[in-house]
Design an enzyme around this catalytic site. Structure first.
Site, PDB file in Angstrom:
ATOM      1  N   CYS A 256       0.817  -1.224   0.000  1.00  0.00           N
ATOM      2  CA  CYS A 256       0.000   0.000   0.000  1.00  0.00           C
ATOM      3  C   CYS A 256       0.847   1.268   0.000  1.00  0.00           C
ATOM      4  O   CYS A 256       0.612   2.188  -0.789  1.00  0.00           O
ATOM      5  CB  CYS A 256      -0.968  -0.011   1.179  1.00  0.00           C
ATOM      6  N   HIS A 304      -2.632   1.328   6.877  1.00  0.00           N
ATOM      7  CA  HIS A 304      -2.977   1.218   5.458  1.00  0.00           C
ATOM      8  C   HIS A 304      -3.135   2.628   4.902  1.00  0.00           C
ATOM      9  O   HIS A 304      -3.525   3.553   5.616  1.00  0.00           O
ATOM     10  CB  HIS A 304      -4.265   0.428   5.256  1.00  0.00           C
ATOM     11  N   HIS A 316      -5.742   1.982  -4.413  1.00  0.00           N
ATOM     12  CA  HIS A 316      -4.789   1.447  -3.426  1.00  0.00           C
ATOM     13  C   HIS A 316      -4.372   0.030  -3.807  1.00  0.00           C
ATOM     14  O   HIS A 316      -4.962  -0.593  -4.692  1.00  0.00           O
ATOM     15  CB  HIS A 316      -5.392   1.475  -2.015  1.00  0.00           C
TER      16      HIS A 316
END
Length: 340
Positions: A256, A304, A316
Site C-alpha cells: 500500500c 494502510h 490502493h
C-alpha cells in the site's frame, strides 16, 4: 481488528454499499455478500479471521518497511564514519612519519642536552633560533596529533554506536520477516478455510475481494490540488491491476505505501517509505475537502494508505491476492487525509 463499524454517512460513501469492515479485504466482500442468516455464523467467523489476518499482515509489512529503511540509513552512516576514520588515520600516520623523521634527525645530531649543545655551539645565537623554531614545530605537530587522535576516538565511538544500532535493526528486520512468514502461513490456512465454504459464498467472496474495481469509476469533476498531485494520480491509474507484493514499491508490484511512494516519485516528489510516515508528508485536511492525489490513511495506527481519486473513490494496493484497484473511500475507518 475485524470490526464491522461503519463511518457516518457522507457524500464520500457513494457507491460504498455495505462497506465498512475494518480492513480493505472485507470492504467489498460485505457489499457483495450482504446480510447472512444466523446459521451462517461459522462463515462469518471464517471471514472475520481473514479480516484479522490481513490487517495483521499489513501491519507487519509496514513494520518491515520501516525497519528496512532505517537499516539502509544506518548502513550509509556507518560507511561515512568508516571513510572518515580511514582518512583521519591516514593523516595521523603521515604526522607520525613526520615526527619520526624529526626525532631521527635529532638523534643523529647527537641528542645532546640543550644546555651542553649551547655550550659547544660555534654560533649560540643561531642555535637559539633553531631551537626555538624546533620547539614551535614540535609543539604544533604534537598538538595536531593530539587533536587527530581525539577525533579518531570520537569517530571510532560513533562507528561502534552505529554498528550496534545496525545490528539491532538487522535483528529487528529478521524478527519482522519471521512475523511475515507466520502471517503468510495463517493466510494460507485462512484460504483453506474459505475453500471449505459453499461454492456460492466463496464465489461471492472471490468476486468482491479479488476483482475489485479495475474499471474507471465515475470520479466526478474534482481536480487535483497541484500539478504534482495530478501527475501522481495519473501514475497510480497507470498501474491499475498490478499485483500486491510484500514490501514492493513498483513498478511490477506494490504494497500500500509502496504504491503511494512510487506514484509520487513519478511526479518528482519523494515520500517516506511507510504509511505511518506518509501521513505526515504534507498538511492534513478534512475529509470533506479531499481532492484527487490526497493520501488517505486508515486505522488509528495508519497501517494502510490509499490515494483519493474523487467522488468518494480511492485507489490502493489492498492485500495479497488483490490487485491495485479502486474502492470506496469509506471502506474502513479513516485516520487522516494528507495533502502532499
Amino acid at each position: 481488528m475485524g470490526s464491522h463499524r461503519r463511518l457516518a454517512p457522507s457524500g464520500f460513501d457513494r457507491g460504498a454499499g455495505a462497506a465498512g469492515f475494518a480492513v480493505c479485504v472485507m470492504s467489498a466482500t460485505a457489499a457483495a455478500l450482504g446480510a447472512l442468516p444466523a446459521a451462517a455464523a461459522p462463515q462469518d467467523d471464517t471471514r472475520a479471521e481473514v479480516d484479522r489476518l490481513y490487517a495483521q499482515a499489513e501491519k507487519a509489512t509496514e513494520a518491515y518497511n520501516k525497519a528496512d529503511e532505517r537499516a539502509d540509513s544506518l548502513r550509509e552512516e556507518v560507511g561515512t564514519a568508516q571513510d572518515e576514520i580511514a582518512r583521519q588515520q591516514e593523516r595521523i600516520n603521515t604526522m607520525r612519519d613526520a615526527l619520526g623523521s624529526l626525532a631521527g634527525a635529532q638523534y643523529r645530531s647527537g641528542g645532546l642536552d640543550p644546555s651542553l649543545a649551547l655550550l659547544f655551539s660555534d654560533d649560540p645565537a643561531d642555535y637559539l633560533d633553531r631551537a626555538a623554531a624546533l620547539d614551535r614545530i614540535t609543539a604544533h605537530q604534537a598538538g595536531e596529533l593530539k587533536d587527530l587522535q581525539i577525533a579518531m576516538r570520537d569517530l571510532a565511538q560513533k562507528r561502534e554506536e552505529a554498528a550496534g544500532k545496525l545490528a539491532d535493526l538487522e535483528r529487528s528486520r529478521k524478527a519482522v520477516a519471521q512475523n511475515k512468514r507466520t502471517v503468510e502461513r495463517k493466510l494460507a490456512k485462512a484460504r483453506q478455510l474459505l475453500n471449505s465454504l459453499p461454492d456460492a459464498v466463496r464465489a461471492a467472496y472471490d468476486r468482491a475481494s479479488r476483482s475489485g474495481r479495475a474499471d474507471m469509476p465515475d470520479l466526478g469533476g474534482a481536480v487535483p490540488s497541484s500539478a504534482r498531485a495530478a501527475a501522481a494520480v495519473a501514475a497510480a491509474r497507470s498501474v491499475l491491476g498490478r499485483p500486491y507484493v510484500w514490501g514492493a514499491n513498483g513498478p511490477g508490484g506494490f504494497d500500500c505505501s509502496g504504491l503511494m511512494q512510487w506514484s509520487y516519485a513519478q511526479a518528482g516528489v519523494g515520500l517516506p517509505r511507510t504509511s505511518q510516515a506518509q501521513r505526515y508528508a504534507g498538511h492534513q485536511v478534512p475529509l470533506s475537502q479531499a481532492r484527487p492525489g490526497d493520501l488517505i490513511a486508515y486505522r488509528s495506527d495508519a497501517s494502510h494508505i490509499a490515494m483519493y481519486m474523487g467522488n468518494g473513490q480511492v485507489i490502493h494496493a489492498p492485500y495479497p491476492g488483490a490487485p491495485v484497484r479502486y474502492d470506496p473511500v469509506g471502506m474502513m475507518p479513516i485516520s487522516s487525509v494528507t495533502r502532499v
